[in-house]
Design an enzyme around this catalytic site. Sequence first.
Site, PDB file in Angstrom:
ATOM      1  N   THR A 185     -15.686  35.679 -22.053  1.00  0.00           N
ATOM      2  CA  THR A 185     -15.956  37.115 -22.114  1.00  0.00           C
ATOM      3  C   THR A 185     -15.817  37.612 -23.500  1.00  0.00           C
ATOM      4  O   THR A 185     -14.707  36.934 -24.028  1.00  0.00           O
ATOM      5  CB  THR A 185     -15.120  37.834 -20.817  1.00  0.00           C
ATOM      6  OG1 THR A 185     -13.842  37.674 -21.312  1.00  0.00           O
ATOM      7  CG2 THR A 185     -15.374  37.413 -19.679  1.00  0.00           C
ATOM      8  N   GLU A 330     -19.439  37.597 -16.129  1.00  0.00           N
ATOM      9  CA  GLU A 330     -18.916  36.994 -14.888  1.00  0.00           C
ATOM     10  C   GLU A 330     -20.071  36.859 -13.863  1.00  0.00           C
ATOM     11  O   GLU A 330     -19.822  36.431 -12.669  1.00  0.00           O
ATOM     12  CB  GLU A 330     -17.832  37.882 -14.194  1.00  0.00           C
ATOM     13  CG  GLU A 330     -16.304  37.623 -15.036  1.00  0.00           C
ATOM     14  CD  GLU A 330     -16.414  38.565 -16.297  1.00  0.00           C
ATOM     15  OE1 GLU A 330     -17.412  38.904 -16.767  1.00  0.00           O
ATOM     16  OE2 GLU A 330     -15.146  38.842 -16.761  1.00  0.00           O
ATOM     17  N   LYS A 438      -9.421  60.948 -17.899  1.00  0.00           N
ATOM     18  CA  LYS A 438      -8.976  61.727 -16.683  1.00  0.00           C
ATOM     19  C   LYS A 438      -8.384  62.729 -16.793  1.00  0.00           C
ATOM     20  O   LYS A 438      -7.200  63.015 -18.015  1.00  0.00           O
ATOM     21  CB  LYS A 438      -7.814  60.815 -16.164  1.00  0.00           C
ATOM     22  CG  LYS A 438      -8.490  59.475 -15.467  1.00  0.00           C
ATOM     23  CD  LYS A 438      -7.425  58.827 -14.576  1.00  0.00           C
ATOM     24  CE  LYS A 438      -8.145  57.694 -13.627  1.00  0.00           C
ATOM     25  NZ  LYS A 438      -7.208  56.394 -13.308  1.00  0.00           N
ATOM     26  N   TRP A 443     -12.353  63.374 -13.249  1.00  0.00           N
ATOM     27  CA  TRP A 443     -12.857  62.391 -14.106  1.00  0.00           C
ATOM     28  C   TRP A 443     -13.761  62.722 -14.950  1.00  0.00           C
ATOM     29  O   TRP A 443     -14.904  63.223 -14.380  1.00  0.00           O
ATOM     30  CB  TRP A 443     -13.192  60.961 -13.255  1.00  0.00           C
ATOM     31  CG  TRP A 443     -12.261  60.283 -12.665  1.00  0.00           C
ATOM     32  CD1 TRP A 443     -10.953  60.630 -12.646  1.00  0.00           C
ATOM     33  CD2 TRP A 443     -12.353  59.205 -11.893  1.00  0.00           C
ATOM     34  NE1 TRP A 443     -10.176  59.544 -11.928  1.00  0.00           N
ATOM     35  CE2 TRP A 443     -11.027  58.740 -11.611  1.00  0.00           C
ATOM     36  CE3 TRP A 443     -13.420  58.199 -11.580  1.00  0.00           C
ATOM     37  CZ2 TRP A 443     -10.754  57.349 -10.748  1.00  0.00           C
ATOM     38  CZ3 TRP A 443     -13.075  57.143 -10.713  1.00  0.00           C
ATOM     39  CH2 TRP A 443     -11.754  56.790 -10.121  1.00  0.00           C
TER      40      TRP A 443
HETATM   41  P1  ADP Z   1     -17.339  42.359 -21.827  1.00  0.00           P
HETATM   42  O1  ADP Z   1     -16.965  42.888 -20.393  1.00  0.00           O
HETATM   43  O2  ADP Z   1     -16.201  41.362 -22.281  1.00  0.00           O
HETATM   44  O3  ADP Z   1     -17.869  43.715 -22.964  1.00  0.00           O
HETATM   45  P2  ADP Z   1     -19.880  41.611 -21.026  1.00  0.00           P
HETATM   46  O4  ADP Z   1     -21.033  41.227 -22.160  1.00  0.00           O
HETATM   47  O5  ADP Z   1     -19.682  40.663 -19.949  1.00  0.00           O
HETATM   48  O6  ADP Z   1     -18.467  41.535 -21.877  1.00  0.00           O
HETATM   49  O7  ADP Z   1     -20.105  42.945 -20.656  1.00  0.00           O
HETATM   50  C1  ADP Z   1     -20.248  43.448 -19.165  1.00  0.00           C
HETATM   51  C2  ADP Z   1     -19.986  44.871 -19.244  1.00  0.00           C
HETATM   52  O8  ADP Z   1     -20.960  45.739 -20.046  1.00  0.00           O
HETATM   53  C3  ADP Z   1     -20.348  45.335 -17.921  1.00  0.00           C
HETATM   54  O9  ADP Z   1     -19.283  45.463 -17.053  1.00  0.00           O
HETATM   55  C4  ADP Z   1     -20.542  47.036 -18.417  1.00  0.00           C
HETATM   56  O10 ADP Z   1     -19.419  47.736 -18.557  1.00  0.00           O
HETATM   57  C5  ADP Z   1     -21.151  46.957 -19.603  1.00  0.00           C
HETATM   58  N1  ADP Z   1     -22.532  46.836 -19.306  1.00  0.00           N
HETATM   59  C6  ADP Z   1     -23.866  45.920 -19.295  1.00  0.00           C
HETATM   60  N2  ADP Z   1     -24.910  46.501 -19.092  1.00  0.00           N
HETATM   61  C7  ADP Z   1     -24.956  47.970 -19.074  1.00  0.00           C
HETATM   62  C8  ADP Z   1     -25.336  48.921 -19.083  1.00  0.00           C
HETATM   63  N3  ADP Z   1     -26.960  48.870 -18.931  1.00  0.00           N
HETATM   64  N4  ADP Z   1     -25.035  50.216 -18.938  1.00  0.00           N
HETATM   65  C9  ADP Z   1     -23.881  50.254 -19.170  1.00  0.00           C
HETATM   66  N5  ADP Z   1     -22.962  49.561 -19.274  1.00  0.00           N
HETATM   67  C10 ADP Z   1     -23.198  48.197 -19.246  1.00  0.00           C
END
Ligand code: ADP
Length: 539
Positions: A185, A330, A438, A443
């Site tokens: 990640t 994940e 918050k 929120w």
């Molecule tokens: P990290 O969590 O370490 O940044 P990832 O590349 O796995 O790495 O990112 C996943 C996260 O990216 C998601 O949990 C979400 O918060 C964000 N994300 C992915 N796609 C979108 C999207 N289309 N719109 C908003 N957030 C997104």
Amino acid sequence: MQGLMMNTPLLITSLIQFAAQYHGDTSIVTRSTEGPVRHSSYGEVFARAQRLANALIDFGIKPGDRIATVAWNTDRHIELYYAISGIGAICHTVNLRLADAELVYILNHAEDRMVFFDTDMSETLARIQTQTKTVDRFVAMTDAAHLLDNGPEGTIDYESFIASASPHHDWAIFDENTAASMCYTSGTTGDPKGVLYSHRATVLHAMASCYASTLNLRTEDVVLPVVPMFHVNAWGVPYSAPIAGTPLVMPGPKLDGQSLFEFMDAECVTKALGVPTVWMSLLDHMDKVGRKPAGLNSVVIGGAAASEAIINRFELDHGVAVNHAWGMTEMSPLGVVNTLKTKYQSLPRDQQMPTKLKQGRAIYGVDLCIVDDDGQELPRDGDTSGRLLVKGPWIVSEYFKAGESALNPEGWFDTGDIATLDPDGYMMITDRAKDIIKSGGEWISSVGLENAAVGHPVIKQAAVIGVAHPKWLERPLLVCVPEGENQPDLAEIREYLAEKVPKLWLPDAIEWVESLPIGATGKVLKAELRNRFAGYTVG
Ligand code: ADP
């Protein structure tokens, strides 16, 4: 009573085998790291993957060994995907934009035995070589003529590495739950954690990726994954495209708007996938030259939220359809993809937009639900937001070496995202759990506010963070990169936003900055912004 059907294991090799057999002459075009455009095909990649598999075995690689790639999107990288997993070893894709310390941490944590790298990473890897504890061999993904002398000691070039290996490999058949690849990640949520994908998860994810309601991969398309192969396996495209027999165009290291435009134009790319920051730079170039790349008719935007502004620029200004998508490391990564159900298709655009802006619609294979802080399930009414939980065959169950489950007692994985779900299955992210603001008891969605802000003509990019307030505890600070010279004051921006977001969300302060801190996966680093504005108070 058991069914009486074949129990064929779902192995990754079957994907490339299928493509080589039935789409052997389908092209894979690469802009190489060395410069020139290289032409390959599914047939050739499969043939070379066999040679590479033998070379790896000759070198002493055993099932379960981890092999790192630190590389761009290229045909050789696809060969590595298939050869490594095909012999039961694990292809560990490493983000080449990471800082030295993170690279060292990840290579050591994974205990990688070999590192395959693109030549522009030579210096970096030479610098950290002595700190990598388990790497026996560095292989530069080039030929002898282009091998640079500034790489790690003992580096051999890829072509020499595979040259003397036997050209035929008998692929072993093993348990489909065997690990195939690994990706850490990006660490925006703490220490990088290793996600270990299995053959079964990868194949199921690849099959689901092809659906018309997901990536809609077809033989007639020409697909360019801008999303890197080190970022959740380029969203699985190197595994799904072979199923569909889709020609691939691999952009190598040149990912700026102009380079992408020219390559897409020349190769008649019809569909491309990437994160919003990449698309902003492509769109700027499209605006400059006054047209889209010739064949381009759709883009998938994921990894971060696609704003209305970006969707409109593609769809209205250039006639390129947008599919919004959401997923995470994940989740292999596909979670939801946005395609409009029939009932929305005849609506006027302004009535479609709220649905188009959602991250996407549930796909078969990923169960979604939202819960409150006590774990109680919340209604799927499109309005109530809660913690988004997921379940399914291509979702992590445990991080590499964590020694404990990553799931809650009911078997759900908490995505760390806050979202709404509607009865049709459309999911909308309202925030990351740690980014939500918050304010008093309410929120405020930083994502919602950012999306509204970038609709303003002078705001090029926006990020919202919570800052201290004596009465409300936290209030939104809007940090913006201006488009041009004009930097309107807070009152003007609030007036613009007042029509788009609830009154409570209106930012208490605005700061104009030259650029936002962007992480290795193209996302705004909120943690860094929070540091930058630490101690900032409003009210
Ligand atoms: P990290 O969590 O370490 O940044 P990832 O590349 O796995 O790495 O990112 C996943 C996260 O990216 C998601 O949990 C979400 O918060 C964000 N994300 C992915 N796609 C979108 C999207 N289309 N719109 C908003 N957030 C997104």
